[in-house]
Design an enzyme around this catalytic site. Sequence first.
Site, PDB file in Angstrom:
ATOM      1  N   LEU A 175       7.334   4.817   2.800  1.00 44.06           N
ATOM      2  CA  LEU A 175       6.291   3.816   2.597  1.00 44.06           C
ATOM      3  C   LEU A 175       4.897   4.439   2.679  1.00 44.06           C
ATOM      4  O   LEU A 175       4.730   5.526   3.245  1.00 44.06           O
ATOM      5  CB  LEU A 175       6.456   2.713   3.638  1.00 44.06           C
ATOM      6  CG  LEU A 175       7.855   2.049   3.579  1.00 44.06           C
ATOM      7  CD1 LEU A 175       8.209   1.411   4.904  1.00 44.06           C
ATOM      8  CD2 LEU A 175       7.916   1.051   2.431  1.00 44.06           C
ATOM      9  N   PRO A 176       3.891   3.742   2.131  1.00 42.42           N
ATOM     10  CA  PRO A 176       2.565   4.371   2.018  1.00 42.42           C
ATOM     11  C   PRO A 176       1.819   4.595   3.330  1.00 42.42           C
ATOM     12  O   PRO A 176       1.133   5.602   3.485  1.00 42.42           O
ATOM     13  CB  PRO A 176       1.767   3.399   1.136  1.00 42.42           C
ATOM     14  CG  PRO A 176       2.775   2.503   0.499  1.00 42.42           C
ATOM     15  CD  PRO A 176       3.958   2.466   1.417  1.00 42.42           C
TER      16      PRO A 176
ATOM     17  N   ASN B 186       2.543  -0.787   6.482  1.00 43.27           N
ATOM     18  CA  ASN B 186       3.754  -1.054   5.713  1.00 43.27           C
ATOM     19  C   ASN B 186       4.986  -0.785   6.542  1.00 43.27           C
ATOM     20  O   ASN B 186       5.961  -1.534   6.501  1.00 43.27           O
ATOM     21  CB  ASN B 186       3.805  -0.173   4.450  1.00 43.27           C
ATOM     22  CG  ASN B 186       2.562  -0.294   3.608  1.00 43.27           C
ATOM     23  OD1 ASN B 186       1.755   0.615   3.554  1.00 43.27           O
ATOM     24  ND2 ASN B 186       2.377  -1.456   2.975  1.00 43.27           N
TER      25      ASN B 186
ATOM     26  N   THR C 209       4.556   9.150   5.948  1.00 42.75           N
ATOM     27  CA  THR C 209       3.632   9.904   6.794  1.00 42.75           C
ATOM     28  C   THR C 209       2.710   8.907   7.471  1.00 42.75           C
ATOM     29  O   THR C 209       1.875   8.273   6.812  1.00 42.75           O
ATOM     30  CB  THR C 209       2.818  10.908   5.960  1.00 42.75           C
ATOM     31  OG1 THR C 209       3.716  11.871   5.410  1.00 42.75           O
ATOM     32  CG2 THR C 209       1.793  11.626   6.817  1.00 42.75           C
TER      33      THR C 209
ATOM     34  N   LYS D 155       3.958  17.407  10.538  1.00 37.10           N
ATOM     35  CA  LYS D 155       3.419  17.160   9.201  1.00 37.10           C
ATOM     36  C   LYS D 155       1.893  17.108   9.223  1.00 37.10           C
ATOM     37  O   LYS D 155       1.212  17.741   8.402  1.00 37.10           O
ATOM     38  CB  LYS D 155       3.958  15.815   8.685  1.00 37.10           C
ATOM     39  CG  LYS D 155       3.300  15.276   7.422  1.00 37.10           C
ATOM     40  CD  LYS D 155       3.754  15.982   6.168  1.00 37.10           C
ATOM     41  CE  LYS D 155       3.014  15.505   4.931  1.00 37.10           C
ATOM     42  NZ  LYS D 155       3.449  14.192   4.449  1.00 37.10           N
TER      43      LYS D 155
ATOM     44  N   LYS E 261      -6.172  10.764   3.454  1.00 32.92           N
ATOM     45  CA  LYS E 261      -5.360   9.890   4.314  1.00 32.92           C
ATOM     46  C   LYS E 261      -4.717  10.700   5.446  1.00 32.92           C
ATOM     47  O   LYS E 261      -4.773  10.309   6.612  1.00 32.92           O
ATOM     48  CB  LYS E 261      -4.270   9.213   3.481  1.00 32.92           C
ATOM     49  CG  LYS E 261      -3.333   8.328   4.308  1.00 32.92           C
ATOM     50  CD  LYS E 261      -1.935   8.234   3.699  1.00 32.92           C
ATOM     51  CE  LYS E 261      -0.894   7.888   4.757  1.00 32.92           C
ATOM     52  NZ  LYS E 261       0.479   8.071   4.298  1.00 32.92           N
TER      53      LYS E 261
END
Lengths: 326, 326, 326, 326
Positions: free
Chosen positions: D92-93, D97, D123, D198, D273
Site C-alpha cells: 500500500l502507498p 492506507n 514502506t 529500508k 516520501k
Amino acid sequence: MSIIWITCLNIDTFGHCFVVSSRSMASKTQVGFIGLGNMGNPMAKNLLKHGYPVIATDVFPESCKEVQELGAQIVDNPADVADKADRIITMLPSSPNVIDVYTGPNGILKKVKKGSLLIDSSTIDPNVSKEMAAAAEKMGAVFMDAPVSGGVGAASSGKLTFMVGGAEEEFTAAKELLSCMGVNVVYCGQVGTGQAAKICNNMLLAIGMIGTSETMNLGIRLGLDPKLLAKILNMSSGRCWSSDTYNPVPGVMEGVPSGNNYQGGFGTQLMAKDLGLAQNTATNTKTPAPLGSLAHQIYRMMCARGYANKDFSSVFQFLREEEGQQ
Amino acid sequence: MSIIWITCLNIDTFGHCFVVSSRSMASKTQVGFIGLGNMGNPMAKNLLKHGYPVIATDVFPESCKEVQELGAQIVDNPADVADKADRIITMLPSSPNVIDVYTGPNGILKKVKKGSLLIDSSTIDPNVSKEMAAAAEKMGAVFMDAPVSGGVGAASSGKLTFMVGGAEEEFTAAKELLSCMGVNVVYCGQVGTGQAAKICNNMLLAIGMIGTSETMNLGIRLGLDPKLLAKILNMSSGRCWSSDTYNPVPGVMEGVPSGNNYQGGFGTQLMAKDLGLAQNTATNTKTPAPLGSLAHQIYRMMCARGYANKDFSSVFQFLREEEGQQ
Amino acid sequence: MSIIWITCLNIDTFGHCFVVSSRSMASKTQVGFIGLGNMGNPMAKNLLKHGYPVIATDVFPESCKEVQELGAQIVDNPADVADKADRIITMLPSSPNVIDVYTGPNGILKKVKKGSLLIDSSTIDPNVSKEMAAAAEKMGAVFMDAPVSGGVGAASSGKLTFMVGGAEEEFTAAKELLSCMGVNVVYCGQVGTGQAAKICNNMLLAIGMIGTSETMNLGIRLGLDPKLLAKILNMSSGRCWSSDTYNPVPGVMEGVPSGNNYQGGFGTQLMAKDLGLAQNTATNTKTPAPLGSLAHQIYRMMCARGYANKDFSSVFQFLREEEGQQ
Amino acid sequence: MSIIWITCLNIDTFGHCFVVSSRSMASKTQVGFIGLGNMGNPMAKNLLKHGYPVIATDVFPESCKEVQELGAQIVDNPADVADKADRIITMLPSSPNVIDVYTGPNGILKKVKKGSLLIDSSTIDPNVSKEMAAAAEKMGAVFMDAPVSGGVGAASSGKLTFMVGGAEEEFTAAKELLSCMGVNVVYCGQVGTGQAAKICNNMLLAIGMIGTSETMNLGIRLGLDPKLLAKILNMSSGRCWSSDTYNPVPGVMEGVPSGNNYQGGFGTQLMAKDLGLAQNTATNTKTPAPLGSLAHQIYRMMCARGYANKDFSSVFQFLREEEGQQ
C-alpha cells in the site's frame, strides 16, 4: 457558588445545533487545572490570585502541594477534574501526555460535562489538537489549543502570550481565563492554529538565534568588536530578536542568559522538542524548511554534546573554537 | 589646483612618523570618483550636489555622461584621477576590479600623491582591502574600506549607510565626504572591518529572509492567515527585519518587492555574491557558519533556476509548491 | 652524471614553439624534492630506493636528516634545488607555502632551468596551481599538479594514487617519477584538474562518511544490529566506501580507525581543510554544493569541539548521544 | 479449502502460549493480496506464476482486472480476503492506507483467522508497523513488515529485495512466499526493523545521489571530463552506488535514467516520501541526521519545482545552471 445557566441555543450556518454557553461566565466558578509542572504551577497560582476556585491534579502528587496550600482542591485524576469543573486548562509536556489526559482511561472525556470548555496550553503537534477537538466535540464539549510564549518568569508574573486556536465564538470565554495568566491573548483561527503559530514562531526564533551566533562569531574572528557589531546589525537589515533583545555573545547585553553562563532561559532540549514538532508538521504538509530543518539538527547535536539544559543561546558557545584546538 | 594644508606632523605610539592631513579638509577641493555604475552614478551626483568638484572615470565611457553633464571632469583612467585629486572614492563590482583599479598598470597607485585618502565603497573580500591598504601605505597614502548598506534608491536619496574600516584618525576626513552620500557613517575598526560588518549583516539578513519565508510558508500550510502570522511573529521572538520590514509574502506588506512580483530591491544574484564572500571569509578563518553556508547554497540554487534577477525575498516563491505539483 | 639533451623542438597546433624534453629521461639524473614532512619524507625515500639521486630541502632542517643519511644531498632553499635539478617534486601543506616555494625570494623560479619539470603533489586550490603553471611557463619550465590519495602508510609503501594535471605530452615524464612513489598515476587533464579530482573525491568521501554515520546511528536507534545494517546497506543502493571499507561504527569492521578509538587514519582537521578548498572552488565557480557545504560545516564544528586530530570517521561518535543526555 | 496443520504448540519465555504454524506450509493454499498498484500488480502475478491461488482486492476495482484474468479471485474488501486466506500480503502507498486496510471497518483484522500470517510490504513508519503487529497479536495473528528494495522492473522480474521484521520463528514461512517475488529476503530483527532497514538504506542512497551530483557538477565546472571523473571516484574513496551504478550525469553510463532524460527509475516524489519517513523516525528518536535532513529538504524543493515525477537522479539537473543564468 451559584452556577448561572445562560441557555441560549444556537444553530450555526452549517445547521449544527450547539450550546454556546451552558457554563458560567458571569461569576468565578471552579476552573480545572491539569499539569502542575514548572509552567503549570505558576499559571494555576495566578488563577487562584484572580479569585478562581481551582480543582487540580497532576501525575506527581507532590507537584500539587503548593497550589493546595493556596486553596486549590486536589483530586485524583483528570476525569475527576472534569466531574467538578466545566472549564479546564491543561499544561502538559508532550503529545502523548495530552492524549492520555483527554482520552485515557481516567481522562477528561470520561466525565466531561456537555458544554465544557477545555483549553490545552501544552505545545504539541497541531494534528493532536485537532484529534482532541474532534473527540471533545463528540462529547458535546469545546476544545481549544492555546500554547504559550514566554518562560517560567512570564508564567509567574502573569505575562505570558497565548496563541489560541478554536471556534471563534468561544474565544471570549477562553480569553477571560487566559487573561489571568497572560498579557497577550491572540486569536489565531481554527483548532490547531494556536499550535501552528507557536511552532512557526519558535522555528524562526531558532533560525535567528543560530544565525546571530554564527554571524557574531564570524565578525569577531574578522576583528570586529562584538558590541559594535551588535549595534551595527541592530540598526541594519540583519536585525532580529536574537541580536537586539537576547544577544548570545557574553558581554554584549545584560540580563540575558549569555551573561550568566547560559543558565536559565529556554533550554536547548526544549527548543529541540519544538523544532521536532516544526519538522514533523513540515514533513507532514510536504513543506520545504531547509534552515528550520538544519536548526533542528544543530540543536539535536547540541543535546548530544552536553548542552541539553543550557539556554538555547548557548549555540554561540557550541560554535566557538575550543582553546588549543583549531 | 588643490590647496594643500600641512597642519601637523604626528608621531604615533609605535614611533612611526606620518602626515595626518596633507590634504585639504577646509575647502571643497576636487574629489576623485572611480566606478560610475548603478550605485556609483548617484553617489557621485550627490558629491557634486554638495559642491565638490568631481574628477571621474569608468571603464565604460558612456557611464560617465551623466556626471559629466552635471560638471564632473572625466579622465581616462584611475591613475589620471589620482594625479588630480588627493581624495578618491571607488565603487566597483568585485575584488578583481578593485585590485586592477588600485594596483593595475593604470591604477591609482601609479600616480597617487603622498597623503591621499583612498576610500573603497565596493563590497569585497576583507583580505583584499587589507592588501590594498598595505599597497597604499607603501606609497604614503591612506586606504579605507567603506562598503554601503542600502540600494540604488538609498544611493540616489543620499541615505546610504557606510561601514568604515581603517585608521581611526582618518575617520573624520572620510566622514566629511561619505556624509554627502549617506545618513549613517559608522566606524568599525581596522582596515577590513567595514567589509566584515557588511558581510556579517548580509549573511544574517539572508538567513532571516529564508527563515521568514520557510516559516510563513509553513504557517500558511497549517491554516494561518499570512497577515496574522506576520503580526504574531512581529510581536514575538521570531521577529526580524525580513518579517517586519520586508515581508516576502505577497499581500502582507505594501511597498516591498513581494508586492511587485519581486521586481526591484536587492537581486538574488547580488545576495549570492555577498554570501560567497561570507563563505570565503568563514572558510579562511575556519569559522563554522552552518546556516549562512546553507543560505548561500539556496541562493546559488535559485540563481541556477531562473531567480538571479529577482529580489532576494523571492525565496518565498522558490520554496512554494508549483501548481499541479506536490 | 651525464646530462643528456634531447633537443627536439616542436611546434604545437596553436603555433607555440616549445621544448619538450631538454631534460634527461634516459638515465637517473638528480631529482629535486622540497617538503620533507610526514608525506614528503617517505616519498623522497622511495625515489632514493629507485636509484634517483635526490637534492632536497625543507624549512625545518631536522626534517632533512633521514633522507640525508640515505644519501640525499641537502641544500639551503628551493632556488638551490632548482639550480641543481631539472626535475623537482614539491609536497607542501597549503597554498601559501606553494606560492612561497615557487615564487618567493628563494623560490624555485629564481634559478629554474629552461625545460625543467616541476611537479607539485600538495593539495591546494586549483587556481594557485594555474598561477604557478603560468609563472613557470614564463621561465620556460613546465608545472604539473599531482596531488595524492592515500595517507602516510601508502606513502611509505609506495602505493599512493597520483591525480595529474598539466600538458599531456609531459605526462610520461611525470609518470616515470611518480610511479616510484605510487601505484596509480592518473592523467586528469589541463593544469589544475589533478587538484580538482582530489577535491571532488574528498568532498564526496566526506558526504558519504557523514551520511553513513547518520544512517548507522539512526538504524541502531531503531533496533537494528549494526553489523547486519552494514551488510544490508552494502548489498543495496546505500552502499559506499565509508559503509563497506571504512565503516565508522566501532565493532562493525576490523582494521579501521573506528575499531581503534578513531586514532590514525585521516584527521578531521585535514578533511576540514580539503572541504574548505572544495567550498572555495564551489563558491568561485558559482556551483551549488549543499551537502558538501554542510559536510564542511560539520567537520568545522568537530574541530571546534575537540575532534581535530581524530580520524574523520569519528563523526559517528560526534553525532551519538552522550551518556545521561538526551 | 485450506489444509490446516497444527504442528506444535509453543510457550515462549514470557509465558505466552502461541501457535506457530496453524497455517499450511506444505501445499500451495490461497494467498491473499491487497493493493494492486504499480508494485502490487506484478508481485501478485509472480505469486500466481509460482502456482499460488490468489485472493485479491484493491480500492480501485479496475486495478484488479489483470490479475483476475490470470486466475485470481477478486473480493470486495480486506476483511473478505482475511475470511478466505490465512496468509496475506499487503502493498500500500502509505501509513494511513495500512492502518485502514488492517484496522478499518472492513479491515483484515475484522475477519482474520487465528494463526494467520500478515506480511506488509508497504514502506511506512516503523511505529505503525509495531501498532499493526500489536493489533494483529490481539487477534491471534502474526504481522511482519517486509518492505522492498527495487522498483517496478524488479517487481516484474521477481528480483525484489525484501527486508523483513517480525518474530524470527515466522521468517521461514514468510520467506516461502516472498521468494516468489524477490531474490533476496533478509531477516532484520523485531517488528519494524524491516522498515528501519529500508528507510536507512534510502536515506543513505539520497545522500549519496545528491553528493554525487554536486561532486560531478563541481568537477565538470573545474574542467574535468565527466566520464574520467566518474572513473577516478569509482577507484577511490568517493565511490558509491550513485557514482558507479546509477550515475546521474547524462552520458557517463548507459541504461540508467540520466541517459533517458530522467524518465523511469525511482521518482523524486517517492524519494521525498521515504526521506519524510526517515526524518520523522529521526525526530521521534532524537537522532541527529543533518545530511539526511538536508537531502529531504532538497527533494522536497525539487517536488515544488516540477521534478516530482522525474527519477531522483535528476537532482544533478536541478543543481545545474540554467542557460543564460548565473
